[in-house]
Every structure is written in structure tokens, then in C-alpha cells.
Scaffold this active site. Structure first.
Site, PDB file in Angstrom:
ATOM      1  N   SER A  92      10.867  -4.004-141.387  1.00 13.85           N
ATOM      2  CA  SER A  92      11.124  -3.792-139.956  1.00 13.85           C
ATOM      3  C   SER A  92      11.595  -5.056-139.253  1.00 13.85           C
ATOM      4  O   SER A  92      12.508  -5.011-138.417  1.00 13.85           O
ATOM      5  CB  SER A  92       9.868  -3.257-139.265  1.00 13.85           C
ATOM      6  OG  SER A  92       9.487  -2.010-139.784  1.00 13.85           O
ATOM      7  N   LYS A 108       6.059   1.948-155.576  1.00 13.50           N
ATOM      8  CA  LYS A 108       5.243   1.451-154.469  1.00 13.50           C
ATOM      9  C   LYS A 108       4.449   2.645-153.951  1.00 13.50           C
ATOM     10  O   LYS A 108       5.010   3.588-153.395  1.00 13.50           O
ATOM     11  CB  LYS A 108       6.096   0.849-153.360  1.00 13.50           C
ATOM     12  CG  LYS A 108       5.234   0.239-152.256  1.00 13.50           C
ATOM     13  CD  LYS A 108       6.051  -0.128-151.033  1.00 13.50           C
ATOM     14  CE  LYS A 108       5.097  -0.582-149.935  1.00 13.50           C
ATOM     15  NZ  LYS A 108       5.743  -0.579-148.608  1.00 13.50           N
TER      16      LYS A 108
END
EC number: 2.8.1.10
Length: 273
Positions: A221, A111
């Protein structure tokens, strides 16, 4: 544990098939146990790991490698903390070695994050493109994190990236899909999977991204910082499944006026009384 999505509708990235279209992260959790339970209840099959934080033993990352069953979960190393292309390329190479240490010898996934601004955490388009070109040439399966820029997404696809990962809104902001119009353009034009990454705060926003036609979402998150991370992880997993099913089913076309759902013939009139 949430059942994974329909096995006849797999997500394919870099030639590898995944039955779950929710990707999760490993940072910000209150404990390793909370992370483990969240991953389990989300039913995800790929999690992203910050290479630098694992290498340095940053808070919350000690024991991370031993805490996850890497025979079941595919590692997605990320270049978080890199501010330019050169750093990202070096950390990507370390990430490939980290995956090998986890027993994933054929794992070339990365990523790609190039973020020079520590305040707003917005990705650098030029540095991302430069690093992507180099990493593709080195045989990496590159998943670049980008602003919702349709032209940049197209260019990254042209240089050989396996996906594009447009942000919904800034990392950790929980603002949802502020860039929905541009994300829709990216989805419309892309021939590689589109993974919406960053900004998703609640399951309805994950479902919204999937209903738009995104191939997957990455949520960290919103799960890790929830009051009950494992429950939120399960909710996100179910939302992604529902959103994908809705997209595949085909939504009702929008109309400018009402359309009765009951038949208008054979009604009883006053004359029939």
C-alpha cells in the site's frame, strides 16, 4: 534501478535465494504501467499476487499475469479474501497452478492469509494454524501472515512454515511498527526468516524493521498509494538495504549518559596560556 543487497548476504526462503530483501505487492496501483515501473525500481525479486482477484479479473488485476516478467520475478500467490482455513487451502492450490501457468513449475510458495473480519483485516490465528498444517503436508512453502504473536509464530514454525510474517500494524493503515516489542521477540526466537508485513507507511519504518533484525519486509500500500509509486518503491528498496547494513554492522550500545567522541587527554587549560 536500485542495486540489490549484497550478494554475499542473500535471503533464503524454502531453499530459494533472493538478493533483495524487499517484497512487494501488485494491488492498489493506479495503473499496470505504474506497477511495472515500481517493481523495476524497487529491485524486488518476489511479488505477491492475490489469486482470487486474478481468477475473477478484479479491477487492477486484468492483464497482471502478462505484465510481469516471471522469468525474473518469483511469484508469491496469496490467499487474500479467504475467511477460513478451508477456503485458504482451496485457493492455495489454485495459486500453485497459477504459478505453473507463469512458467514456475517448481513454485510451491503461498502467502497464507485467513482474514474473517473485513473491517479490521486482522488475521485469524486458529484458521491460519489449521491451514498452515494442511498446506505444509501438501508440500507447500508456507509464508503465514499473522498478528505479532510470539507464541503463534513459534507454533507455525514448529508445523513447518518457511517464514513467519507478523504485521507491523493493520493492512493499509500506514501506522508503522505499532507492534515493535512483539516483533522483536519473534525475531529473537525464530529460526526461520521473519518478514514484517503490513502497516509500513514510509521508508524509515522499513529501515526500522530491518535494523531490528527482520529478514525482509513486504510493502504494498505505501508504494501503490503514494503520489509517485515508482519513486516510493525505489526509496523503500534503498531503506531496506540501509536497514540491513545497519543491523549487520552492529549499532552503538545505548548508554545512560553521554560519552565524548573527542579525546579528553591533552586538552589546553588556562594555565597553558
Amino acid at each position: 534501478m536500485v542495486s540489490t543487497s549484497n550478494g554475499s548476504d542473500p535471503l533464503t526462503i524454502g531453499g530459494r535465494l533472493f538478493s533483495c530483501r524487499l517484497l512487494t505487492g501488485t494491488g492498489k496501483y493506479p495503473s499496470i504501467n505504474s506497477m511495472q515501473s515500481s517493481i523495476e525500481r524497487s529491485a524486488c525479486e518476489m511479488v505477491t499476487v492475490a489469486v482470487r482477484r486474478v481468477q475473477t479479473g478484479a479491477a487492477g488485476h486484468t492483464g497482471l499475469m502478462e505484465a510481469i516478467d516471471w522469468s525474473r520475478i518469483w511469484m508469491l500467490p496469496n490467499t487474500a479474501g479467504c475467511t477460513n482455513a478451508e477456503e485458504a487451502i482451496r485457493v492455495a492450490r489454485l495459486g500453485r497452478e497459477l504459478a505453473k501457468l507463469a512458467g514456475q513449475e517448481d513454485n510451491n510458495f503461498i502467502k497464507l492469509e485467513v482474514i474473517p473480519d473485513s473491517r479490521h483485516l486482522l488475521p485469524d490465528p486458529i484458521g491460519t494454524l489449521q491451514a498452515a498444517e494442511a498446506l505444509v503436508k501438501e508440500g507447500f512453502t508456507v509464508l503465514p501472515y499473522i498478528n505479532a504473536d510470539p507464541l503463534l509464530a513459534q507454533r507455525l514454525e514448529e508445523v513447518g512454515c518457511a517464514t513467519v510474517m507478523p504485521l507491523g500494524s493493520p493492512i493499509g493503515s500506514g501506522q508503522g511498527l505499532n507492534n515493535a516489542a512483539n516483533i522483536a521477540l519473534i525475531i529473537e526466537n525464530a529460526t526461520v526468516p521473519v518478514v514484517v508485513d503490513a502497516g509500513i507507511g514510509v521508508p524509515s519504518e522499513a529501515a526500522q524493521a530491518m535494523e531490528m533484525g527482520a529478514d525482509a519486509v513486504l510493502v504494498n500500500s505505501a508504494i501503490a498509494l503514494a503520489g509517485d509509486p515508482p519513486s516510493m518503491a525505489e526509496a523503500m528498496g534503498k531503506a531496506v538495504i540501509a536497514g540491513r547494513m545497519a543491523y549487520s554492522s552492529g549499532r552503538l550500545p545505548r548508554r545512560g549518559q553521554a560519552s565524548a567522541s573527542s579525546p579528553t587527554t591533552g586538552l589546553i587549560s588556562g594555565k597553558d596560556k
